[in-house]
Design an enzyme around this catalytic site. Sequence first.
Site, short mmCIF file in Angstrom:
data_model
loop_
_atom_site.label_atom_id
_atom_site.label_comp_id
_atom_site.label_asym_id
_atom_site.label_seq_id
_atom_site.Cartn_x
_atom_site.Cartn_y
_atom_site.Cartn_z
N HIS A 4 -23.46 74.99 6.55
CA HIS A 4 -22.19 75.55 6.07
C HIS A 4 -22.30 76.99 5.58
CE1 HIS A 4 -21.95 71.14 5.72
NE2 HIS A 4 -20.72 71.32 6.15
N ARG A 87 -22.21 78.31 -12.55
CA ARG A 87 -20.83 78.05 -12.13
C ARG A 87 -19.89 78.84 -13.04
NH1 ARG A 87 -16.19 75.65 -11.04
NH2 ARG A 87 -15.16 74.38 -12.62
N SER A 205 -8.03 77.08 -19.00
CA SER A 205 -6.78 77.55 -18.38
C SER A 205 -5.56 76.82 -18.92
CB SER A 205 -6.85 77.38 -16.86
OG SER A 205 -7.09 76.02 -16.54
N ASP A 206 -5.76 75.61 -19.42
CA ASP A 206 -4.63 74.85 -19.95
C ASP A 206 -5.16 73.81 -20.94
OD1 ASP A 206 -5.58 73.98 -17.15
OD2 ASP A 206 -4.78 72.11 -17.96
#
Length: 238
Positions: A4, A87, A205-206
């Site tokens: 990949h 990450r 983010s939330d």
Amino acid sequence: MSTHINAGPNDIADTVLMPGDPLRAKFVAENFLENATLYNEVRGMYGYTGTYQGRKISVQGSGMGIPSFLIYSTELIKFYNVKKIIRIGTCGAIKKSVKVRDLILGMSANTTSNINKTRFGGYDFAPTADFSLLQAAYQAAVDKGLSDKTHVGPILSTDEFYGHDEWLNERYASYGVLGVEMETAGLYTVAQQYGIKALAILTVSDHIITGEATSANEREQTFTDMMEVALKTAVSAT
Ligand code: HPA
């Protein structure tokens, strides 16, 4: 090249930052790295290599969820000799003391995935960050004046974005789990399998419990903070 990732043997640095979104990888390459070149476009999962403060660094999209993350991270480790993976992503907060735009350094990653039950014959496994990367990232956050909004602790990597019930978030939060995302348990597992270093640096983010969310502008600023912490970590950790 691998299945990949269509790169040559020396095209990828030994340290790779991995956002879920391949367009984030492109953004990082264009805005934070010098002399970045594209090494992968297979499936639109962009990967770039450039330099940061003179050090060779790559940034590779991972896609969403543990299965996609495991494909890219395993190929980076097995076929391109990658030794450190950081990450960079977002998460939803589940602990009340965590606010939107805060930074979470994932010390360990619980999961609703069966990957480790499969790998360990039905028994459990505790996917854990590398201490030297964790320490370097915390120091980088402190140096940037972000200590008040940086949390270090366990996170939860779910298999489903929409599927699990509220009580599950609350149960994990009551055990001190800070936030929910979908990849880190895969990262820490594969890193421990191959003996490489890994860390997840996440922006909130939330807030899943309070419903608080971020605007696009706020997300951009927090993203920049996270990137600077991640790049400092990449160049300072041993
Ligand atoms: N769940 C899983 N992953 C996420 C979330 C969430 O609520 N928010 C950001 N990434």
